[in-house]
Design a protein around this motif. Structure first.
Motif, PDB file in Angstrom:
ATOM      1  N   GLU A   1      61.277  15.601 -15.418  1.00 47.02           N
ATOM      2  CA  GLU A   1      60.700  15.424 -14.097  1.00 47.02           C
ATOM      3  C   GLU A   1      61.094  14.052 -13.570  1.00 47.02           C
ATOM      4  O   GLU A   1      61.366  13.139 -14.343  1.00 47.02           O
ATOM      5  N   GLU A   2      61.110  13.941 -12.252  1.00 47.08           N
ATOM      6  CA  GLU A   2      61.407  12.670 -11.600  1.00 47.08           C
ATOM      7  C   GLU A   2      60.112  12.111 -11.046  1.00 47.08           C
ATOM      8  O   GLU A   2      59.284  12.847 -10.511  1.00 47.08           O
ATOM      9  N   VAL A   3      59.957  10.823 -11.153  1.00 48.14           N
ATOM     10  CA  VAL A   3      58.772  10.158 -10.622  1.00 48.14           C
ATOM     11  C   VAL A   3      58.855  10.166  -9.102  1.00 48.14           C
ATOM     12  O   VAL A   3      59.910   9.901  -8.532  1.00 48.14           O
ATOM     13  N   ARG A   4      57.765  10.492  -8.456  1.00 45.23           N
ATOM     14  CA  ARG A   4      57.722  10.447  -6.989  1.00 45.23           C
ATOM     15  C   ARG A   4      57.762   8.991  -6.561  1.00 45.23           C
ATOM     16  O   ARG A   4      56.931   8.201  -6.975  1.00 45.23           O
ATOM     17  N   ASP A   5      58.725   8.657  -5.751  1.00 45.37           N
ATOM     18  CA  ASP A   5      58.899   7.268  -5.346  1.00 45.37           C
ATOM     19  C   ASP A   5      58.106   6.942  -4.083  1.00 45.37           C
ATOM     20  O   ASP A   5      57.792   5.805  -3.831  1.00 45.37           O
ATOM     21  N   GLY A   6      57.812   7.960  -3.287  1.00 48.89           N
ATOM     22  CA  GLY A   6      57.064   7.709  -2.062  1.00 48.89           C
ATOM     23  C   GLY A   6      55.595   7.475  -2.347  1.00 48.89           C
ATOM     24  O   GLY A   6      55.076   7.788  -3.402  1.00 48.89           O
ATOM     25  N   GLY A   7      54.912   6.914  -1.395  1.00 47.42           N
ATOM     26  CA  GLY A   7      53.484   6.664  -1.575  1.00 47.42           C
ATOM     27  C   GLY A   7      53.239   5.327  -2.233  1.00 47.42           C
ATOM     28  O   GLY A   7      54.019   4.400  -2.111  1.00 47.42           O
ATOM     29  N   SER A   8      52.178   5.243  -2.962  1.00 46.95           N
ATOM     30  CA  SER A   8      51.769   3.959  -3.526  1.00 46.95           C
ATOM     31  C   SER A   8      52.530   3.625  -4.803  1.00 46.95           C
ATOM     32  O   SER A   8      53.006   4.499  -5.521  1.00 46.95           O
ATOM     33  N   SER A   9      52.613   2.345  -5.077  1.00 43.67           N
ATOM     34  CA  SER A   9      53.260   1.916  -6.316  1.00 43.67           C
ATOM     35  C   SER A   9      52.387   2.230  -7.525  1.00 43.67           C
ATOM     36  O   SER A   9      52.891   2.372  -8.635  1.00 43.67           O
ATOM     37  N   VAL A  10      51.077   2.372  -7.318  1.00 45.35           N
ATOM     38  CA  VAL A  10      50.206   2.793  -8.423  1.00 45.35           C
ATOM     39  C   VAL A  10      50.562   4.225  -8.812  1.00 45.35           C
ATOM     40  O   VAL A  10      50.681   4.549  -9.991  1.00 45.35           O
ATOM     41  N   ARG A  11      50.763   5.069  -7.809  1.00 50.59           N
ATOM     42  CA  ARG A  11      51.165   6.455  -8.064  1.00 50.59           C
ATOM     43  C   ARG A  11      52.499   6.484  -8.818  1.00 50.59           C
ATOM     44  O   ARG A  11      52.675   7.251  -9.756  1.00 50.59           O
ATOM     45  N   HIS A  12      53.422   5.641  -8.404  1.00 54.37           N
ATOM     46  CA  HIS A  12      54.724   5.558  -9.068  1.00 54.37           C
ATOM     47  C   HIS A  12      54.552   5.102 -10.524  1.00 54.37           C
ATOM     48  O   HIS A  12      55.140   5.677 -11.436  1.00 54.37           O
ATOM     49  N   GLY A  13      53.742   4.080 -10.730  1.00 54.54           N
ATOM     50  CA  GLY A  13      53.504   3.571 -12.086  1.00 54.54           C
ATOM     51  C   GLY A  13      52.874   4.624 -12.983  1.00 54.54           C
ATOM     52  O   GLY A  13      53.257   4.780 -14.149  1.00 54.54           O
ATOM     53  N   ILE A  14      51.912   5.376 -12.450  1.00 51.44           N
ATOM     54  CA  ILE A  14      51.293   6.457 -13.220  1.00 51.44           C
ATOM     55  C   ILE A  14      52.339   7.517 -13.540  1.00 51.44           C
ATOM     56  O   ILE A  14      52.391   8.037 -14.655  1.00 51.44           O
ATOM     57  N   GLY A  15      53.190   7.830 -12.574  1.00 51.49           N
ATOM     58  CA  GLY A  15      54.253   8.811 -12.802  1.00 51.49           C
ATOM     59  C   GLY A  15      55.169   8.399 -13.935  1.00 51.49           C
ATOM     60  O   GLY A  15      55.545   9.210 -14.782  1.00 51.49           O
ATOM     61  N   GLU A  16      55.547   7.121 -13.955  1.00 48.05           N
ATOM     62  CA  GLU A  16      56.394   6.643 -15.051  1.00 48.05           C
ATOM     63  C   GLU A  16      55.671   6.736 -16.392  1.00 48.05           C
ATOM     64  O   GLU A  16      56.251   7.137 -17.395  1.00 48.05           O
ATOM     65  N   LEU A  17      54.393   6.372 -16.390  1.00 46.75           N
ATOM     66  CA  LEU A  17      53.620   6.401 -17.635  1.00 46.75           C
ATOM     67  C   LEU A  17      53.479   7.813 -18.183  1.00 46.75           C
ATOM     68  O   LEU A  17      53.725   8.052 -19.368  1.00 46.75           O
ATOM     69  N   ILE A  18      53.116   8.771 -17.332  1.00 38.94           N
ATOM     70  CA  ILE A  18      52.814  10.116 -17.844  1.00 38.94           C
ATOM     71  C   ILE A  18      54.046  10.981 -18.081  1.00 38.94           C
ATOM     72  O   ILE A  18      53.914  12.103 -18.568  1.00 38.94           O
ATOM     73  N   THR A  19      55.221  10.489 -17.748  1.00 41.91           N
ATOM     74  CA  THR A  19      56.442  11.238 -18.070  1.00 41.91           C
ATOM     75  C   THR A  19      57.182  10.625 -19.250  1.00 41.91           C
ATOM     76  O   THR A  19      58.246  11.106 -19.625  1.00 41.91           O
ATOM     77  N   CYS A  20      56.627   9.599 -19.838  1.00 45.48           N
ATOM     78  CA  CYS A  20      57.277   8.892 -20.934  1.00 45.48           C
ATOM     79  C   CYS A  20      56.443   9.027 -22.211  1.00 45.48           C
ATOM     80  O   CYS A  20      55.408   8.366 -22.340  1.00 45.48           O
ATOM     81  N   PRO A  21      56.868   9.883 -23.145  1.00 44.83           N
ATOM     82  CA  PRO A  21      56.076  10.030 -24.369  1.00 44.83           C
ATOM     83  C   PRO A  21      55.975   8.736 -25.170  1.00 44.83           C
ATOM     84  O   PRO A  21      54.976   8.497 -25.847  1.00 44.83           O
ATOM     85  N   PHE A  22      56.979   7.879 -25.067  1.00 42.54           N
ATOM     86  CA  PHE A  22      56.930   6.595 -25.768  1.00 42.54           C
ATOM     87  C   PHE A  22      55.846   5.702 -25.160  1.00 42.54           C
ATOM     88  O   PHE A  22      55.113   5.013 -25.877  1.00 42.54           O
ATOM     89  N   CYS A  23      55.753   5.702 -23.836  1.00 39.48           N
ATOM     90  CA  CYS A  23      54.742   4.901 -23.139  1.00 39.48           C
ATOM     91  C   CYS A  23      53.337   5.445 -23.405  1.00 39.48           C
ATOM     92  O   CYS A  23      52.404   4.683 -23.656  1.00 39.48           O
ATOM     93  N   LEU A  24      53.193   6.753 -23.359  1.00 40.14           N
ATOM     94  CA  LEU A  24      51.892   7.379 -23.596  1.00 40.14           C
ATOM     95  C   LEU A  24      51.409   7.188 -25.024  1.00 40.14           C
ATOM     96  O   LEU A  24      50.202   7.171 -25.276  1.00 40.14           O
ATOM     97  N   ALA A  25      52.326   7.055 -25.963  1.00 41.93           N
ATOM     98  CA  ALA A  25      51.940   6.951 -27.372  1.00 41.93           C
ATOM     99  C   ALA A  25      50.991   5.788 -27.619  1.00 41.93           C
ATOM    100  O   ALA A  25      50.073   5.895 -28.439  1.00 41.93           O
ATOM    101  N   VAL A  26      51.168   4.692 -26.910  1.00 35.76           N
ATOM    102  CA  VAL A  26      50.270   3.534 -27.075  1.00 35.76           C
ATOM    103  C   VAL A  26      48.848   3.908 -26.669  1.00 35.76           C
ATOM    104  O   VAL A  26      47.879   3.591 -27.363  1.00 35.76           O
ATOM    105  N   TRP A  27      48.728   4.603 -25.553  1.00 35.36           N
ATOM    106  CA  TRP A  27      47.416   5.030 -25.070  1.00 35.36           C
ATOM    107  C   TRP A  27      46.797   6.050 -26.032  1.00 35.36           C
ATOM    108  O   TRP A  27      45.614   5.949 -26.379  1.00 35.36           O
ATOM    109  N   VAL A  28      47.591   7.034 -26.425  1.00 29.86           N
ATOM    110  CA  VAL A  28      47.092   8.098 -27.303  1.00 29.86           C
ATOM    111  C   VAL A  28      46.662   7.530 -28.652  1.00 29.86           C
ATOM    112  O   VAL A  28      45.579   7.845 -29.153  1.00 29.86           O
ATOM    113  N   SER A  29      47.502   6.695 -29.243  1.00 25.51           N
ATOM    114  CA  SER A  29      47.151   6.152 -30.558  1.00 25.51           C
ATOM    115  C   SER A  29      45.920   5.255 -30.478  1.00 25.51           C
ATOM    116  O   SER A  29      45.090   5.245 -31.396  1.00 25.51           O
ATOM    117  N   THR A  30      45.764   4.531 -29.378  1.00 22.47           N
ATOM    118  CA  THR A  30      44.566   3.704 -29.207  1.00 22.47           C
ATOM    119  C   THR A  30      43.320   4.591 -29.111  1.00 22.47           C
ATOM    120  O   THR A  30      42.299   4.318 -29.749  1.00 22.47           O
TER     121      THR A  30
END
Length: 169
Positions: free
Chosen positions: A97-126
């Protein structure tokens, strides 16, 4: 123009880097970790001196599976849809999936986080580690189911590879 906007422009002049969205994610992670720490303190449960190797292995495999499930699985795409756009299949029930670039940068940041299993792993393991202290039996049960699924995924892949090799021979 805000200080953060100027910093973002100086940081990546030719590319959109949503630094304020990343700061929001960092803040949310800090709040989650702080909330877990407060819950542990309020519960009066003692922290283990060191986790057992069995728990580390269990949580590692469970973290892998849950991170990929949230970030890549076709069935969880409705959770990502407000932040992403479908791009293409990625094999074995996964999507790119591609991160939606339009709209808020918070939305963009969340998009990057939830499409990256490496990024999510920190949250999940915590979260799983906090769960191991606050609700160890339930956390181990859930982690066991995720671990069994992860091992099954690897066995399914190995079976498919072996089958393809046998059919070519």
């Amino acid at each position: 123009m805000t200080v953060l906007s100027r910093l973002a422009r100086a940081y990546a002049p030719h590319e959109h880097r949503p630094l304020d969205g990343y700061l929001a994610a960092i803040g949310a992670f800090g709040a989650m970790a702080g909330g877990l720490a407060a819950a542990v303190r309020l519960s009066g449960r003692p922290l283990p001196e060191r986790p057992s190797m069995a728990d580390v292995a269990l949580l590692s495999l469970a973290t892998h599976k849950l991170s990929r499930l949230v970030a890549k699985d076709a069935v969880t795409s409705p959770l990502r849809a407000p932040f992403t756009r479908y791009a293409e299949p990625a094999g074995a029930a996964e999507l790119n999936e591609e991160v939606r670039d339009g709209g808020s940068s918070v939305r963009h940041g969340i998009g990057e986080l939830i499409t990256c299993p490496f990024c999510l792993a920190v949250w999940v393991s915590t979260g799983l580690t906090g769960g191991l202290v606050l609700a160890p039996r339930l956390t181990r049960l859930a982690a066991t189911a995720l671990t069994a699924t992860a091992v099954s995924d690897f066995l399914q892949m190995a079976y498919s590879i072996a089958k393809e090799k046998a059919e070519r021979a």
